[in-house]
Design an enzyme around this catalytic site. Sequence first.
Site, PDB file in Angstrom:
ATOM      1  N   HIS A 311       0.998  -1.222   0.096  1.00 62.36           N
ATOM      2  CA  HIS A 311      -0.009   0.120  -0.179  1.00 62.36           C
ATOM      3  C   HIS A 311       0.912   1.454  -0.031  1.00 62.36           C
ATOM      4  CE1 HIS A 311      -3.291   2.886   1.172  1.00 62.36           C
ATOM      5  NE2 HIS A 311      -3.819   1.777   0.732  1.00 62.36           N
ATOM      6  N   ASP A 369      -7.994  -5.430   0.002  1.00 66.65           N
ATOM      7  CA  ASP A 369      -8.484  -6.094  -1.100  1.00 66.65           C
ATOM      8  C   ASP A 369      -8.186  -7.653  -0.744  1.00 66.65           C
ATOM      9  OD1 ASP A 369      -7.741  -3.304  -3.061  1.00 66.65           O
ATOM     10  OD2 ASP A 369      -9.605  -4.079  -2.632  1.00 66.65           O
TER      11      ASP A 369
END
Length: 434
Positions: A311, A369
Site C-alpha cells: 500500500h 483487497d
Amino acid sequence: MANKKTENGTAYIEINNARYELPIYKPSIGPNVIDISKLYSQANVFTYDPGFTSTANCSSTITFVDGENGVLLYRGYKIEDLVEHADFLEVAYLLLNGELPNKIEKAEFDEAVTKHSMLHEQMSRFYQGFRRDAHPMAITCGVIGALSAFYHDSTDINDPHQRMVASRRLIAKMPTIAAMAYKYSLGQPFVYPRNDLDYASNFMYMCFSVPTEEYKVNKVLADALDKVFILHADHEQNASTSTVRLAGSSGANPFACIAAGVASLWGPAHGGANEAALNMLEEIGTTDNITQYIKKAKDPNDPFRLMGFGHRVYKSYDPRAKIMQKTCHEVLDVLGLKNDPLLKVAMELEKIALEDPYFVEKKLYPNVDFYSGIILKALGFPKDMFTVLFALARTVGWISQWKEMIADTEQRIGRPRQLYIGNIDKNFKKIQDR
Ligand code: SDX
C-alpha cells in the site's frame, strides 16, 4: 482546534543564492505540510513528485490514515468503532455531513436514500446496448455518467440544495445500477428495489432474487456486506478520489465526476485488486504452490505481484484487512465453508509473506483487497462484480470529498505542471523531404 490549518513555522529553500520562505502548516494529526503554492511565482521553479508520494493536494476534514500505525479515522471516529456500532448509511451521513446523525436525522436520511433508489425507467434501455458479457465496471461507468442526462435538476454545482440532492441520488441509485449490471450479465430480469429493506439487504435482494420464487435475505450475510461497505467507504486522497476531485475542479457535474472515479478505481493497482487477488489465490490453488509464487513476487524481472498486498500509505497492517479477515471467518462459518481452500491459501500466503525479509523490509502487508474477494465470493457475487461493490461503497467517500472540494475557497481548477525533457527548436521538414 480541528477543521482549520494552523501555521507552524517556516521552511527555507535556497536556489541560486536566493532564499525563499515557505509557510509550514500543522495538521490536527500527521505530518506537517509545507505550502509551496507561491514557489513558482517567487522562484520560477516547479517541484517534482510523480505519484504524489510527498504531496498534499488539499486540506480535508473527512478521513485520516496513519500508515505507520495502521489507523483509519472517518471524521475522527476509528474505523473499528464504526464497523462495530454503526451501519453503512449512518457512516455515509457522517462522511457527508461531518457528524454522526441523531435518531431523527438518521431516519430522515434513510428515508431519503430509500425513496431515491429507483432509476429513471428509460435508463434500463442503456443496459440493452451492452453485450451480455460486458464487464459490469464498464456498464457501471457508462450508466453513472449517463445519470447527468436524466437528472438535470441536480447538476448545478453552485447550488447547495442541488449538491445535496445529487449526493443522495448517487448513494441511493448505486446499488440499483450495480444490481442491474449483474442481472444483465445473467440474462435475468431487473429487480426493483424494495422500500422495506435496509441498504445492504436491498442490494442482495436486487442481485439474487428472481420473479419465480420468494427470496429471503439472510440478515447475517447482509450485515456482513454492510460492514464491507463501511470498510470501503472512504480513504483520503487515493487515486480514484483524487480523480473525482480533479474532474470536479473544472466544474464538471457530480455524475460525470463519480463516473471518472469509477474508471480510475477499476485499475488492478487500485480497486481492481480485489478481483485480481481472488484470481491470484485461485491460480495458486493450493498451499503447496505458495513458495513459487512468493518467489515470482520477489523477482524484480517478473511483473507478478501479490495482489492485495502492499500500500502506498499503510506501511503496517491495513486495519481494514484485519476486520475483513475476521468478517471472512464469520461469513464462511455461517455458510459452513470454514474449510474454504481459498481461505487456507490466503492465510498461509499471508503467514509466509509476513515472515519473508523481502516483504518485511518493504513493509508490504495485506490490504483491504486481500480478504474481501473471499467474502464476496462466499456471499454469491462473481469476481467481476467485486470492484463494482467497491465502487458502490466508495461513492459515499467520493461524493463527500467532491462536496468538500466545491465548498473549499482555496480550491481552483487542478492543473499540474511538468518537467519537460522533450525536443525544442525542431525545424519543420515537408513530407517529401523526410
Ligand atoms: C487500494 O491509496 C489508497 O488508499 C488505495 C486503497 C483505497 O482504499 O482507496 O487503499 C485501495 O487500492 C489498495 C491497494 C490495492 N492494490 C494491490 O493490492 C495491488 C498490489 N499492490 C501494489 O501494486 C502496490 O503495493 C501498490 C500499488 C498498492 C502501492 O504501490 P507503491 O506505493 O507505488 O509502491 P511501489 O509499487 O513503489 O512498491 C514499493 C516496492 C517495489 O519494489 P522496489 O521497486 O522498491 O524494489 O515494493 C514492491 C515493489 O516492487 N511491491 C510489491 C508489491 N507491492 C509493492 N512486491 C510484490 N508484491 C506486491 N504486492
